[in-house]
Motif scaffolding. Structure first.
Motif, mmCIF file in Angstrom:
data_model
loop_
_atom_site.group_PDB
_atom_site.id
_atom_site.type_symbol
_atom_site.label_atom_id
_atom_site.label_comp_id
_atom_site.label_asym_id
_atom_site.label_seq_id
_atom_site.Cartn_x
_atom_site.Cartn_y
_atom_site.Cartn_z
ATOM 1 N N THR A 12 1.015 -0.987 -0.073
ATOM 2 C CA THR A 12 -0.181 0.046 -0.065
ATOM 3 C C THR A 12 0.843 1.155 0.167
ATOM 4 O OG1 THR A 12 0.222 -0.178 2.409
ATOM 5 C CG2 THR A 12 -1.870 -1.236 1.378
ATOM 6 N N PRO A 13 0.279 2.499 -0.407
ATOM 7 C CA PRO A 13 1.255 3.636 -0.306
ATOM 8 C C PRO A 13 1.761 3.654 1.011
ATOM 9 C CG PRO A 13 -1.034 4.117 -1.126
ATOM 10 C CD PRO A 13 -1.041 2.588 -0.874
ATOM 11 N N GLU A 14 1.085 3.454 2.109
ATOM 12 C CA GLU A 14 1.745 3.546 3.649
ATOM 13 C C GLU A 14 3.106 2.436 3.692
ATOM 14 O OE1 GLU A 14 -1.517 3.011 3.323
ATOM 15 O OE2 GLU A 14 -1.657 5.172 3.088
ATOM 16 N N ALA A 17 6.081 3.495 1.594
ATOM 17 C CA ALA A 17 6.776 4.524 2.334
ATOM 18 C C ALA A 17 7.615 4.034 3.567
ATOM 19 C CB ALA A 17 5.654 5.542 2.924
ATOM 20 N N ARG A 18 7.168 3.010 4.150
ATOM 21 C CA ARG A 18 7.720 2.550 5.411
ATOM 22 C C ARG A 18 8.925 1.612 4.839
ATOM 23 N NH1 ARG A 18 6.157 -2.065 9.007
ATOM 24 N NH2 ARG A 18 7.628 -2.020 10.633
#
Ligand code: TXA
Ligand code: MG
Length: 326
Positions: A12-14, A17-18
């Motif tokens: 997912t986008p999150e 990013a992580r």
């Protein structure tokens, strides 16, 4: 390294990013590519790259592939070469080129060689992590050295366990065998180092003469590419090969038979096939997954059918032959 159990990071986008911020902090993260899952680390950070070797149990003489988003980023790690333009139709994609390196690449990544292997991957998850991190990412296949490469997130967890705490789950890989590698480091000479999803026929159409790996020198010459070692990509179970379209020899009790495609009249608890549709592409996609599953079933022997060697069939046969070598 850490003792925590591996955790899957969703694509997912999150999640991505992580993953990017872990990589920027010098950690290793397993990521999907269109070929197999890679164990990624910042390619210009010698300490981060060294962790990759430790996690895989990989000898330091075996250099890593550096993944970059585009040709511009490629030029920051490798010397330019006019033949790269000829290969443009294949990028992004499952092709790795070996070029003269630039000094910015740490020795641990290239195993001290004067060359560096570079690839522009196509997988959207890997590309997004490249973009978000702004890094070049060194990434070998995310498996213990010498074992079968992972084509699903669960394969990474099953074989690296707690040694690899972060795995981005991007689903099964499209090609299922590692990238084609060509050596362009000598001017005027092109040499295939590892067959892969980009077939030799395609490379010859774009580049002209492409030499094949020289088995005599490649086995002895300080491991120009350990992926070329006779024994590599190996499950624990013994494998015996039989020709494309042919039959296995006598099959003993509990021995498994692995066909490329479904065979009418051939069934039973220990009979398997790699492709429903009959395509070698589908068989290649499923090869490492089925080898891993069969390895866990404790068969005394696996009889494995070779593929027709056209297209990706050459890479399929290469991996299966190495898996069968003892
Ligand atoms: O599809 C792939 O290429 C996957 C994904 C993750 O990108 N990566 C992969 O990496 O298969 P690895 O490390 O498992 O295999 C890379 C091969 C090794 O056999 C290594 O010896 C060879 O590439 N290699 C790396 N740098 C080289 C160099 N400078 N010269 C010759 N061979 C090199
Ligand atoms: Mg590998």
């Amino acid at each position: 390294m850490s003792d925590q159990p591996p955790s899957f990071i969703p694509a997912t986008p999150e999640g991505l990013a992580r993953a990017a911020s872990l990589l920027r902090a010098g950690e290793c993260v397993a990521l999907p590519t269109e070929t197999v899952y890679g164990l990624a680390a910042d390619a210009l950070d010698a300490k981060a790259a060294a962790k990759v070797f430790a996690i895989k149990g990989r000898p330091l003489i075996d250099p890593l592939i550096v993944h970059v988003p585009d040709l511009e980023a490629l030029r920051r790690v490798a010397e330019p070469d006019p033949r790269l333009d000829l290969l443009a139709p294949l990028w992004p994609g499952p092709l790795t080129v070996v070029l003269r390196r630039r000094q910015e690449v740490p020795d641990v990544v290239t195993a001290g060689l004067g060359t560096v292997a570079v690839r522009i991957p196509a997988h959207p998850v890997f590309r997004e992590v490249l973009r978000l991190s702004g890094l070049a990412l060194a990434a070998p296949s995310a498996n213990p050295f010498g074992y079968v490469s992972p084509t699903r997130a669960a394969h990474v967890r099953d074989s690296l366990g707690a040694r690899c705490p972060w795995i981005v789950d991007g689903g099964p890989c499209e090609h299922g065998v590692e990238s084609t590698i060509v050596d362009l480091s000598a001017p005027g000479r092109v040499r295939l180092l590892r067959p892969g999803p980009v077939p030799l026929e395609r490379l010859r159409a774009l580049l002209g003469e492409v030499r094949l790996p020289d088995r005599a020198t490649d086995q002895s010459a300080a491991q120009a590419a350990p992926g070329m070692l006779d024994r590599h990509y190996s499950p624990a179970t013994r494998i015996r090969l039989f020709p494309a379209g042919g039959s296995p020899g006598p099959v003993g009790p509990r021995e498994a038979v692995m066909f490329v495609r479904r065979r009418p009249g051939q069934s039973g608890p220990d009979v398997f096939h790699l492709s429903e549709s009959g395509s070698v592409e589908e068989a290649a996609r499923n090869l490492f997954d089925l080898l891993r599953r069969l390895d866990a079933r404790g068969h005394p022997l696996i009889h494995a059918e070779l593929a027709d060697p056209a297209g990706i069939g050459a890479a399929f046969n290469d991996r299966l032959t190495r898996a069968a070598a003892r």
